[in-house]
Design a protein around this motif. Structure first.
Motif, PDB file in Angstrom:
ATOM      1  N   LEU A 140       0.814  -1.210   0.000  1.00  0.00           N
ATOM      2  CA  LEU A 140       0.000   0.000   0.000  1.00  0.00           C
ATOM      3  C   LEU A 140       0.849   1.262   0.000  1.00  0.00           C
ATOM      4  O   LEU A 140       1.875   1.334   0.686  1.00  0.00           O
ATOM      5  CB  LEU A 140      -0.931   0.022   1.216  1.00  0.00           C
ATOM      6  CG  LEU A 140      -1.997  -1.075   1.269  1.00  0.00           C
ATOM      7  CD1 LEU A 140      -2.793  -0.980   2.568  1.00  0.00           C
ATOM      8  CD2 LEU A 140      -2.937  -0.965   0.076  1.00  0.00           C
ATOM      9  N   ALA A 141       0.419   2.251  -0.770  1.00  0.00           N
ATOM     10  CA  ALA A 141       0.955   3.613  -0.722  1.00  0.00           C
ATOM     11  C   ALA A 141      -0.217   4.514  -0.368  1.00  0.00           C
ATOM     12  O   ALA A 141      -1.291   4.394  -0.963  1.00  0.00           O
ATOM     13  CB  ALA A 141       1.558   4.010  -2.065  1.00  0.00           C
ATOM     14  N   ARG A 142      -0.028   5.429   0.579  1.00  0.00           N
ATOM     15  CA  ARG A 142      -1.172   6.171   1.103  1.00  0.00           C
ATOM     16  C   ARG A 142      -0.904   7.666   1.074  1.00  0.00           C
ATOM     17  O   ARG A 142       0.213   8.129   1.297  1.00  0.00           O
ATOM     18  CB  ARG A 142      -1.513   5.705   2.523  1.00  0.00           C
ATOM     19  CG  ARG A 142      -1.535   4.185   2.658  1.00  0.00           C
ATOM     20  CD  ARG A 142      -2.078   3.711   3.966  1.00  0.00           C
ATOM     21  NE  ARG A 142      -3.522   3.831   4.041  1.00  0.00           N
ATOM     22  CZ  ARG A 142      -4.319   2.912   4.591  1.00  0.00           C
ATOM     23  NH1 ARG A 142      -3.813   1.795   5.088  1.00  0.00           N
ATOM     24  NH2 ARG A 142      -5.612   3.095   4.634  1.00  0.00           N
ATOM     25  N   VAL A 143      -1.990   8.411   0.805  1.00  0.00           N
ATOM     26  CA  VAL A 143      -1.939   9.870   0.761  1.00  0.00           C
ATOM     27  C   VAL A 143      -2.937  10.396   1.773  1.00  0.00           C
ATOM     28  O   VAL A 143      -4.135  10.066   1.719  1.00  0.00           O
ATOM     29  CB  VAL A 143      -2.286  10.398  -0.644  1.00  0.00           C
ATOM     30  CG1 VAL A 143      -2.257  11.920  -0.657  1.00  0.00           C
ATOM     31  CG2 VAL A 143      -1.320   9.833  -1.679  1.00  0.00           C
ATOM     32  N   ASP A 144      -2.485  11.218   2.708  1.00  0.00           N
ATOM     33  CA  ASP A 144      -3.322  11.727   3.790  1.00  0.00           C
ATOM     34  C   ASP A 144      -4.022  13.011   3.351  1.00  0.00           C
ATOM     35  O   ASP A 144      -3.368  14.026   3.078  1.00  0.00           O
ATOM     36  CB  ASP A 144      -2.460  11.988   5.029  1.00  0.00           C
ATOM     37  CG  ASP A 144      -3.272  12.426   6.237  1.00  0.00           C
ATOM     38  OD1 ASP A 144      -4.521  12.363   6.176  1.00  0.00           O
ATOM     39  OD2 ASP A 144      -2.658  12.815   7.248  1.00  0.00           O
ATOM     40  N   LEU A 145      -5.344  12.980   3.282  1.00  0.00           N
ATOM     41  CA  LEU A 145      -6.118  14.160   2.892  1.00  0.00           C
ATOM     42  C   LEU A 145      -6.569  14.996   4.088  1.00  0.00           C
ATOM     43  O   LEU A 145      -7.141  16.073   3.891  1.00  0.00           O
ATOM     44  CB  LEU A 145      -7.358  13.736   2.085  1.00  0.00           C
ATOM     45  CG  LEU A 145      -7.131  12.885   0.829  1.00  0.00           C
ATOM     46  CD1 LEU A 145      -8.454  12.733   0.067  1.00  0.00           C
ATOM     47  CD2 LEU A 145      -6.060  13.482  -0.070  1.00  0.00           C
ATOM     48  N   SER A 146      -6.344  14.522   5.310  1.00  0.00           N
ATOM     49  CA  SER A 146      -6.863  15.242   6.473  1.00  0.00           C
ATOM     50  C   SER A 146      -6.305  16.658   6.619  1.00  0.00           C
ATOM     51  O   SER A 146      -7.040  17.548   7.063  1.00  0.00           O
ATOM     52  CB  SER A 146      -6.634  14.439   7.759  1.00  0.00           C
ATOM     53  OG  SER A 146      -5.260  14.241   8.027  1.00  0.00           O
TER      54      SER A 146
END
Length: 383
Positions: A140-146
């Motif tokens: 998994l590669a993840r991008v934080d939108l918070s």
């Protein structure tokens, strides 16, 4: 007792946090405790009467046998017509009808992903994306939108730094579960540019497409260059209050449908026959009921945001779905466990979606129960 040697794919996956909280709520209720359950993403409306009548008529007509694996032709044609109205170039041959949206995702991940392939998620991301990807063997590669109020457009630079030529699949969910965010056309154009540049396939999960407030979401597959690299997922659970009917679908290029159809035929065989006939009725004759439920959700969203504001809590308000992310302590798991044990209010920790420090609130509950939930949280100093 046999000591099982469990497969690595299942040991990589955690149980559903949403269902775990729901199970705890059910246990408390079995003890006679009144729980305000704001954890499960399930409309509190009954399935519209015309849909139920269509299912009964289908049963009476003897529609109890297997169907073609990819779905009843008439339903696939109705789905294709709906997608065409949304601007997607689609025929019945591009559609597979599945027993729920999760099965659609399962088939997509297992058709595309080999061990070690990279899947990119936009956090907070629905819990089943991570689980499905891991079961298929993905990294998994993840991008934080918070940091961006859960919007994608201001996070495009972060996404560009995350994906690469090694990224096999990107999952986009708009309107979003768990935030309710509806991504702008500019955001989706940015996704298109990255997908084309890096040859990435994109899942566009549009399960909440018909539950939006004052905006019209755009389907990702309508953007130039995305026709042959987008797999559009949708279903009947949310818009038509048909969660227990288990009916979903996806639209994809024909070569993909041919391969994914192998998984469908060798696993679930097909969606339930008479349920598919109810789906035809849902798509063709249920617009008024969909609007009525959507209007009720909008009133609840606005009321709930005002209630939190009255207690000094600023909650990001999305333009779709029926969720909002309530800012809580960094240890959101402990916060949610305390909220259900002390205040008897069930929510889902944001960490389950990849974003600690929040609790997902579902406002698919009556205004009375929403008010009660907020009052209990306030009375027990959880807000």
């Amino acid at each position: 007792m046999t000591d099982f040697d469990f497969a690595a794919r299942v040991e990589r996956v955690e149980p559903s946090a949403t269902l775990a909280i729901s199970n705890l709520a059910n246990e408390l209720e079995a003890e006679g405790i009144d729980v305000v359950d704001l954890s499960v993403g399930e409309p509190d409306f009954d399935t519209p009467a015309n849909i139920k009548e269509a299912a009964k008529a289908s049963l009476d007509a003897g529609d109890t046998s297997y169907t073609s694996s990819n779905g009843v032709p008439e339903l696939r044609e109705a789905i294709a017509a709906k997608l065409q109205a949304d601007g997607i170039d689609c025929t019945a041959d591009n559609v597979i009808v599945t027993p729920g949206g999760k099965q659609a995702l399962y088939e997509i991940f297992h058709t595309l992903i080999d061990q070690g392939d990279e899947v990119a998620l936009l956090d907070p991301a629905w819990v089943s994306y991570e689980a499905q990807a891991k079961m298929a063997g993905a990294d998994l590669a993840r991008v934080d939108l918070s940091p961006y109020g859960f919007q994608l457009e201001p996070a495009l630079d972060d996404l560009a730094e995350t994906v690469s030529d090694d990224t096999e699949l990107l999952v986009v969910n708009s309107p979003s579960n768990p935030t309710g965010a509806v991504y702008s056309d500019a955001a989706l154009e940015g996704v298109r540019d990255l997908a084309v540049d890096h040859d990435i396939t994109v899942i566009s999960d549009e399960m909440y497409q018909d539950i939006t407030y004052g905006v019209e979401p755009t389907s990702l597959a309508t953007f130039e260059g995305m026709e042959d690299r987008t797999i559009t997922v949708n279903g009947f659970s949310k818009a038509y209050a048909m969660t227990g009917w288990r009916l979903g679908y996806f639209c994809a290029p024909e070569d993909f449908v041919s391969q994914a159809g192998k998984i469908q035929s060798h696993s679930v065989s097909c969606a339930v026959n008479f349920v598919q006939h109810a789906g035809i009725e849902a798509i063709r004759n249920t617009d008024d009921a969909v609007v009525e439920m959507r209007d009720a959700f909008r009133e609840r969203r606005d009321m709930l945001a005002d209630l939190f504001a009255d207690h000094g809590v600023d909650v990001p308000v999305g333009d779709g779905a029926f969720y909002m992310m309530l800012p809580v302590d960094d240890d959101d798991q402990a916060w949610c466990e305390g909220a259900i044990e002390d205040a008897h209010v069930a929510t889902v920790p944001g960490s389950a979606f990849g974003t600690p420090g929040y609790a997902r609130i579902s406002y698919a509950a009556s205004q009375e129960r929403l008010r009660e939930g907020v009052e209990r949280l306030a009375d027990h100093d959880y807000i």
